[in-house]
Scaffold this motif. Structure first.
Motif, mmCIF file in Angstrom:
data_model
loop_
_atom_site.group_PDB
_atom_site.id
_atom_site.type_symbol
_atom_site.label_atom_id
_atom_site.label_comp_id
_atom_site.label_asym_id
_atom_site.label_seq_id
_atom_site.Cartn_x
_atom_site.Cartn_y
_atom_site.Cartn_z
ATOM 1 N N ASN A 1 0.847 -1.394 0.127
ATOM 2 C CA ASN A 1 0.069 -0.013 -0.245
ATOM 3 C C ASN A 1 0.875 1.067 0.050
ATOM 4 O OD1 ASN A 1 0.623 0.729 2.658
ATOM 5 N ND2 ASN A 1 -0.858 -0.597 3.480
ATOM 6 N N VAL A 2 0.192 2.243 -0.047
ATOM 7 C CA VAL A 2 1.035 3.502 -0.368
ATOM 8 C C VAL A 2 2.003 3.807 0.864
ATOM 9 C CG1 VAL A 2 -0.722 5.106 0.537
ATOM 10 C CG2 VAL A 2 0.718 6.046 -1.036
ATOM 11 N N TYR B 1 -2.220 4.966 -7.725
ATOM 12 C CA TYR B 1 -2.333 3.640 -6.838
ATOM 13 C C TYR B 1 -2.706 4.211 -5.559
ATOM 14 C CZ TYR B 1 2.405 5.618 -5.488
ATOM 15 O OH TYR B 1 3.270 6.416 -5.296
ATOM 16 N N TYR B 2 -3.107 5.246 -5.406
ATOM 17 C CA TYR B 2 -3.449 5.883 -4.149
ATOM 18 C C TYR B 2 -4.934 6.553 -4.006
ATOM 19 C CZ TYR B 2 -1.598 9.898 -6.302
ATOM 20 O OH TYR B 2 -1.329 10.934 -7.173
ATOM 21 N N LYS B 3 -5.590 6.463 -2.879
ATOM 22 C CA LYS B 3 -6.728 7.280 -2.978
ATOM 23 C C LYS B 3 -6.801 8.689 -2.699
ATOM 24 C CE LYS B 3 -9.543 3.528 -0.956
ATOM 25 N NZ LYS B 3 -8.636 2.488 -0.360
ATOM 26 N N VAL C 1 -5.045 10.539 0.202
ATOM 27 C CA VAL C 1 -4.104 10.116 0.896
ATOM 28 C C VAL C 1 -2.781 11.331 1.026
ATOM 29 C CG1 VAL C 1 -1.762 8.690 0.282
ATOM 30 C CG2 VAL C 1 -4.261 7.514 0.268
#
Lengths: 283, 290
Positions: free
Chosen positions: A185-186, B4-6, B9
């Motif tokens: 994940n990030v 790849y991130y919301k 974020v």
């Protein structure tokens, strides 16, 4: 002929550099010389004597017994240590989206951060002090709050954020993509992939933050009310008031207070003098 | 690239730093401006809005002019030394000769040591019966009250700032010198140019951006000097060595004259902001481009 010329040039350069080096350290050497002179040796005699007739550590012992150097040292360690850790974490957290992500308001945030570099702390220290007071982050509340008040205003600055951002920008984007495909994940990408790759920059940031925090005088001398939280620079300045005419003690105390940073400098010297601090210019 | 991130974020990552910068930079920045329009002198618990009165009082005060003048002197005396000396030393050090590391360490030492200790060391050199007055005696000159004579105290303090800054700016020059193409020097040597011509024609043009940078950075830090003055002279005698930050400190924390101190702070802010904007647009724009 040519050989003679280069030779004499080398001699001239060495001579100049030796002179500059001596000028750089002479004030400390003279302080050391004074600190080593015993009570029966006149420190004001003309002509001045550089090498003490009978060198003694009495002044060091004397000042050590009257000044809690270990306490000041520990306070400095606590303040500088936490300041460094917070700077590393907060700078690299903030730098990541600024280097790598697209989001609304990025431009505004970027330039707002940049603007803080141009605000000298000395011009805003009064309101900073008032805010710290309002938040009860002072040593008159308790020691922990006192430490927090010393540390938190310096927990991050734009200089560090931009330094880390530069480091992140240099990493190829494929690294993150690969990590994402692998199921990171990030946050994991930031922690496990990116941070290890910018270790050299983190080291530079850590060292320069440490030096800055260790030498800081203005802020602690404003907020501190109790000697229990004095850091080394504040404690050393205090020597002048305590031993107004006793220059042997003032000199010895100043030398003692310098030992830790001297050790640190020698241990880390390659970071300071090898040009690795490129871009680490602080206004 | 695939996102790849919301959405939220990036803000999450920025949040901790934003809180600190907001609390200890932006709010104080605006509060300084606000405070400068209030009078705290009559009653510190009930400040009165006085619009520009604090600024007018400052501009009427001879001490403030003295302070501005001293700050200006600080700048025009310290900066040329801090631009030129470190450059010459850096050029001398940037050669293949023995002992370079030792020279670098010794010259950098004043940068590392706490400014408080440095100021104390110089106070001792400057003592009435100190070693500098002994040197004056050898030169058959009268003893000087380095820190006690209003004619000299400012310059005595400036000397400490210069002495402490040389190693720092030397390192900046050194890292810039590393990027000067070697073949240009070789071409010079083939042409038989002597070292001075070589540095004037190759080194100097290459270093112009760095020289500009050092000029701006050392000017900005000259505007902000405090500790040297605090430890050595407390701005005295007769305000002779008082510069703007010391003045602000004194008005704010000794006289509790928050309004006047803030007005002086705003003046400092404006000066430093102008200098910084110049510095960024001219010299440091690479690092700070989006």
């Amino acid at each position: 002929m040519r050989n003679f010329k280069t030779c004499s040039r080398g001699f001239f350069i060495h001579l100049s550099l030796i002179a500059v080096s001596l000028l750089s350290i002479f004030p400390f050497l003279w302080l050391l010389s004074t600190a080593l002179k015993g009570a029966d040796e006149n420190i004001f005699q003309y002509p001045p004597v550089f090498f003490p007739e009978s060198p003694t550590l009495a002044n060091f012992k004397g000042v050590w017994n009257q000044i809690p150097f270990m306490l000041y040292f520990l306070n400095s360690m606590i303040v500088a240590g936490f300041t460094v850790v917070l700077n590393l974490i907060l700078s690299s957290l903030a730098a990541y989206p600024l280097a790598r992500m697209e989001f609304k308001g990025k431009k505004t945030i970027f330039y707002a951060t940049l603007a803080t570099i141009m605000i000298p702390f000395q011009a805003i220290m009064l309101p900073v002090y008032l805010i710290v007071l309002k938040l009860n982050m002072v040593d008159s509340v308790n020691s922990v709050m006192g430490y927090i008040g010393l540390i938190l205003p310096f927990a991050v600055n734009a200089f560090g954020i931009f330094l880390m951002r530069q480091a992140f920008l240099a990493i190829p984007k494929e690294m993150e993509e690969a990590a994402f495909v692998d199921g990171c994940n990030v946050f994991q990408i930031w922690w496990k992939i990116l941070l290890p790759m910018v270790k050299p920059t983190l080291a530079v940031l850590a060292i320069f933050t440490f030096i800055g925090s260790w030498g800081e005088f203005l802020w602690p001398s404003i907020v501190l009310t109790k000697k229990a939280l004095y850091t080394l620079p504040v404690g050393v300045n205090d020597l002048q008031g305590m031993f107004s005419a006793n220059w042997r003690y003032i000199a010895a105390g100043s030398i003692i207070s310098t030992i830790p940073i001297l050790v640190f400098f020698i241990a880390m010297q390659r970071y300071f003098i090898s040009g690795e601090n490129d871009g680490a210019v602080k206004g | 690239m695939y996102k790849y991130y919301k959405k939220y974020v990036p803000y999450l990552f920025l949040l901790p730093a934003a809180v600190i910068l907001l609390l200890f930079f932006f709010i104080p920045f605006f509060e300084t401006i606000v405070l400068s329009f209030f009078d705290y002198n009559s009653n510190i618990y009930h400040p009165q809005f006085v619009s520009l009165a604090n600024y007018i009082e400052l501009l009427k005060s001879p001490v403030f002019y003295k302070v501005l003048w001293n700050t200006f002197l600080y700048l025009i005396v310290a900066v040329p030394f801090l631009v030129v000396f470190p450059l010459i030393i850096a050029i001398m050090i940037n050669q293949k000769i023995k002992g370079i590391t030792l020279y670098k360490i010794l010259i950098y030492l004043p940068v590392i040591v706490s400014i408080v200790v440095a100021a104390i060391a110089f106070k001792w050199l400057y003592a009435q019966q100190g070693i500098l007055n002994y040197a004056m005696d050898i030169l058959h000159l009268p003893a000087i009250g380095w820190l006690t004579d209003p004619r000299f105290s400012l310059y005595s303090v400036i000397l400490v700032t210069i002495w402490k800054g040389i190693g720092y700016y030397m390192m900046i020059y050194l890292s810039a010198l590393m990027s000067v193409p070697k073949d240009l020097y070789e071409a010079c040597e083939v042409d038989g140019a002597n070292p001075i011509v070589k540095h004037l024609t190759v080194t100097l043009p290459h270093l112009m951006p760095t020289i500009g940078l050092v000029t701006m950075v050392s000017s900005i830090s000259a505007m902000k000097v405090f500790v040297e003055i605090y430890v050595m002279t407390k701005g005295g005698p007769l305000d002779a060595s008082k510069t703007i930050v010391y003045y602000i400190y004194e008005r704010a924390f000794e006289n509790l004259d928050l309004g006047i101190a803030s007005a002086a702070s705003v003046i400092l802010l404006v000066i430093v902001l102008v200098m910084s904007v110049l510095n960024f647009t001219l010299f440091e724009n690479k690092q700070y481009r989006l």
